[in-house]
Design a protein around this motif. Sequence first.
Motif, PDB file in Angstrom:
ATOM      1  N   ALA A  96      67.392 -38.784  -3.654  1.00 39.39           N
ATOM      2  CA  ALA A  96      66.164 -38.331  -2.478  1.00 39.39           C
ATOM      3  C   ALA A  96      65.469 -36.605  -2.490  1.00 39.39           C
ATOM      4  O   ALA A  96      64.790 -36.646  -2.446  1.00 39.39           O
ATOM      5  CB  ALA A  96      67.110 -38.214  -0.892  1.00 39.39           C
ATOM      6  N   CYS A  97      66.783 -35.879  -3.323  1.00 35.99           N
ATOM      7  CA  CYS A  97      65.850 -34.360  -3.427  1.00 35.99           C
ATOM      8  C   CYS A  97      66.104 -34.468  -5.145  1.00 35.99           C
ATOM      9  O   CYS A  97      67.227 -33.913  -5.629  1.00 35.99           O
ATOM     10  CB  CYS A  97      67.200 -33.611  -2.808  1.00 35.99           C
ATOM     11  N   ASP A  98      64.688 -33.659  -5.881  1.00 34.19           N
ATOM     12  CA  ASP A  98      65.355 -33.134  -6.898  1.00 34.19           C
ATOM     13  C   ASP A  98      65.639 -31.934  -6.606  1.00 34.19           C
ATOM     14  O   ASP A  98      65.552 -31.129  -5.475  1.00 34.19           O
ATOM     15  CB  ASP A  98      63.804 -33.772  -7.871  1.00 34.19           C
ATOM     16  N   ARG A  99      65.101 -31.100  -8.305  1.00 39.12           N
ATOM     17  CA  ARG A  99      65.584 -30.153  -8.114  1.00 39.12           C
ATOM     18  C   ARG A  99      64.320 -29.150  -7.475  1.00 39.12           C
ATOM     19  O   ARG A  99      64.732 -27.505  -7.394  1.00 39.12           O
ATOM     20  CB  ARG A  99      65.399 -29.385  -9.497  1.00 39.12           C
ATOM     21  N   ARG A 100      63.221 -29.626  -7.651  1.00 43.13           N
ATOM     22  CA  ARG A 100      62.139 -28.711  -6.737  1.00 43.13           C
ATOM     23  C   ARG A 100      62.609 -28.691  -5.609  1.00 43.13           C
ATOM     24  O   ARG A 100      62.221 -27.667  -4.904  1.00 43.13           O
ATOM     25  CB  ARG A 100      60.609 -29.547  -7.533  1.00 43.13           C
ATOM     26  N   ASP A 101      62.772 -29.618  -4.965  1.00 46.17           N
ATOM     27  CA  ASP A 101      63.100 -29.734  -3.768  1.00 46.17           C
ATOM     28  C   ASP A 101      64.047 -28.900  -2.625  1.00 46.17           C
ATOM     29  O   ASP A 101      63.925 -27.679  -2.261  1.00 46.17           O
ATOM     30  CB  ASP A 101      63.208 -31.228  -2.508  1.00 46.17           C
ATOM     31  N   MET A 139      63.887 -25.188  -1.202  1.00 46.88           N
ATOM     32  CA  MET A 139      64.838 -25.086   0.772  1.00 46.88           C
ATOM     33  C   MET A 139      65.792 -24.293   0.334  1.00 46.88           C
ATOM     34  O   MET A 139      65.851 -23.747   1.518  1.00 46.88           O
ATOM     35  CB  MET A 139      65.539 -26.883   0.355  1.00 46.88           C
ATOM     36  N   SER A 140      66.028 -24.170  -0.532  1.00 44.32           N
ATOM     37  CA  SER A 140      67.410 -23.102  -0.638  1.00 44.32           C
ATOM     38  C   SER A 140      65.900 -21.538  -0.599  1.00 44.32           C
ATOM     39  O   SER A 140      66.649 -20.818  -0.054  1.00 44.32           O
ATOM     40  CB  SER A 140      67.781 -23.208  -2.126  1.00 44.32           C
ATOM     41  N   ALA A 141      65.043 -21.349  -1.183  1.00 41.45           N
ATOM     42  CA  ALA A 141      64.533 -20.506  -1.040  1.00 41.45           C
ATOM     43  C   ALA A 141      63.552 -19.769   0.037  1.00 41.45           C
ATOM     44  O   ALA A 141      63.895 -18.721   0.819  1.00 41.45           O
ATOM     45  CB  ALA A 141      63.042 -20.606  -1.786  1.00 41.45           C
ATOM     46  N   CYS A 142      63.298 -21.303   0.860  1.00 44.67           N
ATOM     47  CA  CYS A 142      62.974 -21.152   2.762  1.00 44.67           C
ATOM     48  C   CYS A 142      64.442 -20.889   3.213  1.00 44.67           C
ATOM     49  O   CYS A 142      64.600 -19.898   4.026  1.00 44.67           O
ATOM     50  CB  CYS A 142      62.689 -22.837   3.099  1.00 44.67           C
TER      51      CYS A 142
END
Lengths: 281, 287
Positions: A48-53, A57-60
Amino acid sequence: MSQLRVLRVVERAHGILSSRDADAPDVAQVNEAHRSLRPEEVSKAVSACDRRDFLSMSACSLATALLAACNSRGPDEAEKVLRFAERQNEVVERWLLRHTAMNHARGRIAGSAFPMYFISKTLPVWDTATRGPWMLDVSGLVDRPMRFTLEDLVRLPARRQRVDHFCVEGWNAVAEWWGVRVSELARVVGVRAEAKYVDFRSFDSNFHESWDLESATHPQTIVAYAKDGKFLPPPYGAPARLHSPIKLGYKNTKYLTNVVFMAKRNGGYWSDQGYEWYGGT
Amino acid sequence: MTDTARGEDGGTLGEETASSTALRPPLPKTATDDKPHKSNARHHWIVRVTHWAFAGAFVIMVGSGLQIFNAYPRFALKGGTFCCYPFEGKSIPGWLTFGGWLAGARNWHFAAMWVLVLTGIVYLSFIYLHGEWRDLVPRRGDIRDAWEMLKFYLFVRRDHPRQGKHNALQKTSYFVMPIVAAIIVLSGLAIWKPVTLGWLTAVFGGYVWARYWHFVSMIILVLLALVHVFMVFAVDPYSIRSMITGGYNERNSPEARNARPFYHLLPRWSRRSRAARASQAVEAEGL
């Protein structure tokens, strides 16, 4: 390419549909479909969550956490790190200090533009009527504790120096000072080997600042009694004050009363409020 | 790399690149050529880590530095005047400062300076030992290439000039930035230790001038950084990814996209080159 199609293609490619579907996909078609997929699309279909996501998300969340922890002074948790950095800086500063490194003032003498400064509500003036004659008390870890009158100080070998005064605020001002080296006082009273710090106390409220012995015995560190050819007037720390270009202004105690040689440091008026204890230049 | 592979994103892009590559020598072969969908690491992890650590430390240094400056927002020696600063006595707006008060800002400044200096040293040592400095040192022809880039951005030149890892304008600023940073660090040391490092203070012309050069070089680096950030978003947003994960697809490079600032935000029709539009007009007439 839509998620649905991706899923269907992946399923088909893995042979999931083949048993149920009447018209089994022909192998060439599946291979073709698979080839047109980008690797990241396949992984998107599988997880459901790739590296880009994940990264965005972690950056946010990191940015939000930083913003939440921040005020104009920075996060309180940073206090320990800042204290650590200050201790490390002091190691570097003490390593850099040389008694041969001397200040040679450039620029003209500030004169009356030299800022006057004290922490008391009113200008501190030594009142001989109530306090008796002013004397400089040199004590602590010394062989012969002594009290010097102003005349005693003037009789000791004088040093005259035209030096910068570096303020923590960022300005500098040039003045010519007359006084006695603290190293000379230390020699006269016989400082013991265990003395590592010196406290300079004043009659300006509770103002005091402690120094490391190396800075206090620097050849340009003096107990000054005259400035620009005149005995100190009260706004500049009369009757005598500490002055040295090798420490920031706030370390230079005015309205001096006591010089105490110590084994341990005991902070200072500004150092206790968050300014660096070392405050060297 | 074939023209069809480059133009896969959209028909118009394909037309444009097809027409422009016909006039130009082929792009240099890269690792991505054989596998058009795979991106290779553009920046080594050391470069990426030092880039962001430096960026963070620099923001703290500027904010706390301005807070410190506000304690005495002028350069004149007490009892003197200063020739070369038009805003003597004017404070920096509070929202640009960091640290809360003078001592707080000083503590931050003297802590973050080590992050700044150490990441700078690690970065410079790395690009020296690893060979990346070759992408950044100025060469003969850079001035001409920079002029060509300017012409391209000003719509005087139609096609993006050929470039290596960076275009000539980028190369120049990435080369200048460490030099300005070094001046900032040295003048900062000269202010921090004007007596024990008195010789360094003398090199900058004394304490007052060391403060001034520290301030001026900071302004220059801030401006370079602002332009850098602006151009990243305006010309090559794909490079953000290359500075985080290292990945960069050469198909998205500004050169491959013929990208001027904000090219990727323009409507598709306006992106088409004049040649592509002309050929389409001919086709339409033919029909």
